[in-house]
Write a protein that holds these residues in place. Structure first.
Motif, PDB file in Angstrom:
ATOM      1  N   ALA A   1       0.813  -1.221   0.000  1.00  9.39           N
ATOM      2  CA  ALA A   1       0.000   0.000   0.000  1.00  9.39           C
ATOM      3  C   ALA A   1       0.846   1.270   0.000  1.00  9.39           C
ATOM      4  O   ALA A   1       0.535   2.174  -0.751  1.00  9.39           O
ATOM      5  N   PRO A   2       1.911   1.396   0.822  1.00  7.99           N
ATOM      6  CA  PRO A   2       2.655   2.661   0.838  1.00  7.99           C
ATOM      7  C   PRO A   2       3.189   3.133  -0.519  1.00  7.99           C
ATOM      8  O   PRO A   2       3.055   4.308  -0.833  1.00  7.99           O
ATOM      9  N   PRO A   3       3.787   2.254  -1.361  1.00  4.90           N
ATOM     10  CA  PRO A   3       4.261   2.765  -2.653  1.00  4.90           C
ATOM     11  C   PRO A   3       3.114   3.319  -3.509  1.00  4.90           C
ATOM     12  O   PRO A   3       3.261   4.350  -4.147  1.00  4.90           O
ATOM     13  N   LEU A   4       1.950   2.659  -3.517  1.00 13.15           N
ATOM     14  CA  LEU A   4       0.802   3.147  -4.273  1.00 13.15           C
ATOM     15  C   LEU A   4       0.319   4.483  -3.718  1.00 13.15           C
ATOM     16  O   LEU A   4      -0.005   5.401  -4.471  1.00 13.15           O
ATOM     17  N   HIS A   5       0.313   4.605  -2.399  1.00 12.88           N
ATOM     18  CA  HIS A   5      -0.090   5.848  -1.750  1.00 12.88           C
ATOM     19  C   HIS A   5       0.788   7.005  -2.218  1.00 12.88           C
ATOM     20  O   HIS A   5       0.293   8.060  -2.616  1.00 12.88           O
ATOM     21  N   GLU A   6       2.097   6.785  -2.200  1.00  9.53           N
ATOM     22  CA  GLU A   6       3.033   7.834  -2.624  1.00  9.53           C
ATOM     23  C   GLU A   6       2.894   8.137  -4.117  1.00  9.53           C
ATOM     24  O   GLU A   6       2.957   9.291  -4.534  1.00  9.53           O
ATOM     25  N   GLU A   7       2.700   7.098  -4.912  1.00 15.25           N
ATOM     26  CA  GLU A   7       2.539   7.279  -6.359  1.00 15.25           C
ATOM     27  C   GLU A   7       1.292   8.126  -6.665  1.00 15.25           C
ATOM     28  O   GLU A   7       1.346   9.036  -7.505  1.00 15.25           O
ATOM     29  N   LEU A   8       0.199   7.858  -5.980  1.00 16.06           N
ATOM     30  CA  LEU A   8      -1.031   8.621  -6.191  1.00 16.06           C
ATOM     31  C   LEU A   8      -0.862  10.068  -5.745  1.00 16.06           C
ATOM     32  O   LEU A   8      -1.324  10.994  -6.419  1.00 16.06           O
ATOM     33  N   LYS A   9      -0.178  10.278  -4.636  1.00 17.00           N
ATOM     34  CA  LYS A   9       0.074  11.648  -4.182  1.00 17.00           C
ATOM     35  C   LYS A   9       0.895  12.402  -5.221  1.00 17.00           C
ATOM     36  O   LYS A   9       0.606  13.561  -5.532  1.00 17.00           O
ATOM     37  N   GLN A  10       1.923  11.753  -5.785  1.00 16.20           N
ATOM     38  CA  GLN A  10       2.751  12.414  -6.796  1.00 16.20           C
ATOM     39  C   GLN A  10       1.946  12.750  -8.057  1.00 16.20           C
ATOM     40  O   GLN A  10       2.136  13.808  -8.646  1.00 16.20           O
ATOM     41  N   LYS A  11       1.052  11.855  -8.461  1.00 19.78           N
ATOM     42  CA  LYS A  11       0.191  12.133  -9.628  1.00 19.78           C
ATOM     43  C   LYS A  11      -0.699  13.336  -9.345  1.00 19.78           C
ATOM     44  O   LYS A  11      -0.888  14.196 -10.220  1.00 19.78           O
ATOM     45  N   LEU A  12      -1.237  13.419  -8.147  1.00 19.48           N
ATOM     46  CA  LEU A  12      -2.078  14.562  -7.789  1.00 19.48           C
ATOM     47  C   LEU A  12      -1.277  15.859  -7.775  1.00 19.48           C
ATOM     48  O   LEU A  12      -1.774  16.909  -8.189  1.00 19.48           O
ATOM     49  N   ILE A  13      -0.025  15.777  -7.356  1.00 21.14           N
ATOM     50  CA  ILE A  13       0.866  16.947  -7.391  1.00 21.14           C
ATOM     51  C   ILE A  13       1.061  17.380  -8.847  1.00 21.14           C
ATOM     52  O   ILE A  13       0.942  18.559  -9.184  1.00 21.14           O
ATOM     53  N   GLU A  14       1.363  16.420  -9.714  1.00 25.80           N
ATOM     54  CA  GLU A  14       1.590  16.734 -11.127  1.00 25.80           C
ATOM     55  C   GLU A  14       0.332  17.313 -11.774  1.00 25.80           C
ATOM     56  O   GLU A  14       0.420  18.272 -12.551  1.00 25.80           O
ATOM     57  N   GLU A  51      -7.193  13.592   0.320  1.00 23.64           N
ATOM     58  CA  GLU A  51      -6.706  12.538   1.202  1.00 23.64           C
ATOM     59  C   GLU A  51      -6.735  11.249   0.400  1.00 23.64           C
ATOM     60  O   GLU A  51      -7.760  10.901  -0.197  1.00 23.64           O
ATOM     61  N   VAL A  52      -5.600  10.552   0.356  1.00 23.31           N
ATOM     62  CA  VAL A  52      -5.476   9.308  -0.401  1.00 23.31           C
ATOM     63  C   VAL A  52      -5.565   8.150   0.587  1.00 23.31           C
ATOM     64  O   VAL A  52      -4.764   8.060   1.515  1.00 23.31           O
ATOM     65  N   GLN A  53      -6.537   7.253   0.367  1.00 23.82           N
ATOM     66  CA  GLN A  53      -6.755   6.107   1.250  1.00 23.82           C
ATOM     67  C   GLN A  53      -6.557   4.816   0.484  1.00 23.82           C
ATOM     68  O   GLN A  53      -7.402   4.433  -0.312  1.00 23.82           O
ATOM     69  N   VAL A  54      -5.436   4.164   0.682  1.00 27.87           N
ATOM     70  CA  VAL A  54      -5.194   2.849   0.081  1.00 27.87           C
ATOM     71  C   VAL A  54      -4.948   1.835   1.193  1.00 27.87           C
ATOM     72  O   VAL A  54      -4.148   0.933   1.068  1.00 27.87           O
ATOM     73  N   GLY A  55      -5.656   2.007   2.246  1.00 24.46           N
ATOM     74  CA  GLY A  55      -5.481   1.239   3.477  1.00 24.46           C
ATOM     75  C   GLY A  55      -5.371   2.272   4.570  1.00 24.46           C
ATOM     76  O   GLY A  55      -5.050   3.422   4.317  1.00 24.46           O
ATOM     77  N   PRO A  81     -10.106   3.187  -3.063  1.00 29.47           N
ATOM     78  CA  PRO A  81     -10.611   2.107  -3.913  1.00 29.47           C
ATOM     79  C   PRO A  81     -12.139   2.090  -3.893  1.00 29.47           C
ATOM     80  O   PRO A  81     -12.764   2.476  -2.900  1.00 29.47           O
ATOM     81  N   GLU A  82     -12.714   1.633  -4.979  1.00 28.26           N
ATOM     82  CA  GLU A  82     -14.170   1.529  -5.073  1.00 28.26           C
ATOM     83  C   GLU A  82     -14.737   0.733  -3.895  1.00 28.26           C
ATOM     84  O   GLU A  82     -15.822   1.038  -3.395  1.00 28.26           O
ATOM     85  N   ALA A  83     -13.998  -0.255  -3.417  1.00 29.55           N
ATOM     86  CA  ALA A  83     -14.446  -1.089  -2.296  1.00 29.55           C
ATOM     87  C   ALA A  83     -14.670  -0.285  -1.011  1.00 29.55           C
ATOM     88  O   ALA A  83     -15.379  -0.735  -0.118  1.00 29.55           O
ATOM     89  N   GLU A  84     -14.076   0.893  -0.922  1.00 26.94           N
ATOM     90  CA  GLU A  84     -14.226   1.748   0.263  1.00 26.94           C
ATOM     91  C   GLU A  84     -15.416   2.710   0.159  1.00 26.94           C
ATOM     92  O   GLU A  84     -15.733   3.389   1.128  1.00 26.94           O
ATOM     93  N   ARG A  85     -16.043   2.790  -1.000  1.00 27.41           N
ATOM     94  CA  ARG A  85     -17.101   3.782  -1.219  1.00 27.41           C
ATOM     95  C   ARG A  85     -18.234   3.653  -0.188  1.00 27.41           C
ATOM     96  O   ARG A  85     -18.683   4.660   0.363  1.00 27.41           O
ATOM     97  N   ASP A  86     -18.690   2.438   0.086  1.00 24.16           N
ATOM     98  CA  ASP A  86     -19.786   2.253   1.042  1.00 24.16           C
ATOM     99  C   ASP A  86     -19.405   2.744   2.438  1.00 24.16           C
ATOM    100  O   ASP A  86     -20.192   3.412   3.108  1.00 24.16           O
ATOM    101  N   LYS A  87     -18.187   2.418   2.860  1.00 25.00           N
ATOM    102  CA  LYS A  87     -17.731   2.870   4.178  1.00 25.00           C
ATOM    103  C   LYS A  87     -17.698   4.398   4.236  1.00 25.00           C
ATOM    104  O   LYS A  87     -18.156   5.003   5.203  1.00 25.00           O
TER     105      LYS A  87
END
Length: 130
Positions: A1-14, A51-55, A81-87
């Motif tokens: 999860a952490p590498p994906l979290h950082e990757e998504l944050k960087q994409k949002l920065i870009e 806020e990026v939630q990948v766990g 993730p779509e799986a978190e939408r209900d929560k």
């Protein structure tokens, strides 16, 4: 999860930079650090907050987004993730009902798609000299 979290944050920065914002990660507030913020000016408050939630704790992420909304009236986004939408929707209909109509849910893959489309569009404009 952490590498994906950082990757998504960087994409949002870009993406923020492509849109002309001052984009930064780990923006400190009283209750923690916001994953990504976009500001219009160097000394302005965040216009958009992500806020990026990948766990991890969705409740805490929503609390930070509510805080940003309360402080600055920011546009707020939860990337998960779509799986978190209900929560997320359950928390927005209860504890965080004040921001239920203001927050946007962005599914993880949509970040990459937005980046590709935005970059392609801007590259095309550059090619045309516009």
């Amino acid at each position: 999860a952490p590498p994906l979290h950082e990757e998504l944050k960087q994409k949002l920065i870009e993406i923020g930079k492509l849109q002309g914002y001052i984009a930064e990660t780990e923006y400190s507030v009283e209750i923690g650090k916001l994953d990504v913020v976009w500001r219009k000016l160097e000394r302005s408050v965040p216009t958009r907050v992500f806020e990026v939630q990948v766990g991890g704790d969705v409740y805490h992420a929503l609390a930070k987004l509510k805080h940003a909304f309360d402080l600055w009236n920011s546009h707020i986004f939860i990337v998960a993730p779509e799986a978190e939408r209900d929560k997320v929707e359950n928390l927005l209909s209860g504890t965080f009902h004040e921001i239920g109509s203001r927050i946007k849910f962005i599914e993880l893959e949509q970040v990459e798609e937005l980046y590709r489309r935005k970059k392609s569009y801007l590259d095309f404009e550059k090619e045309l000299g516009i």
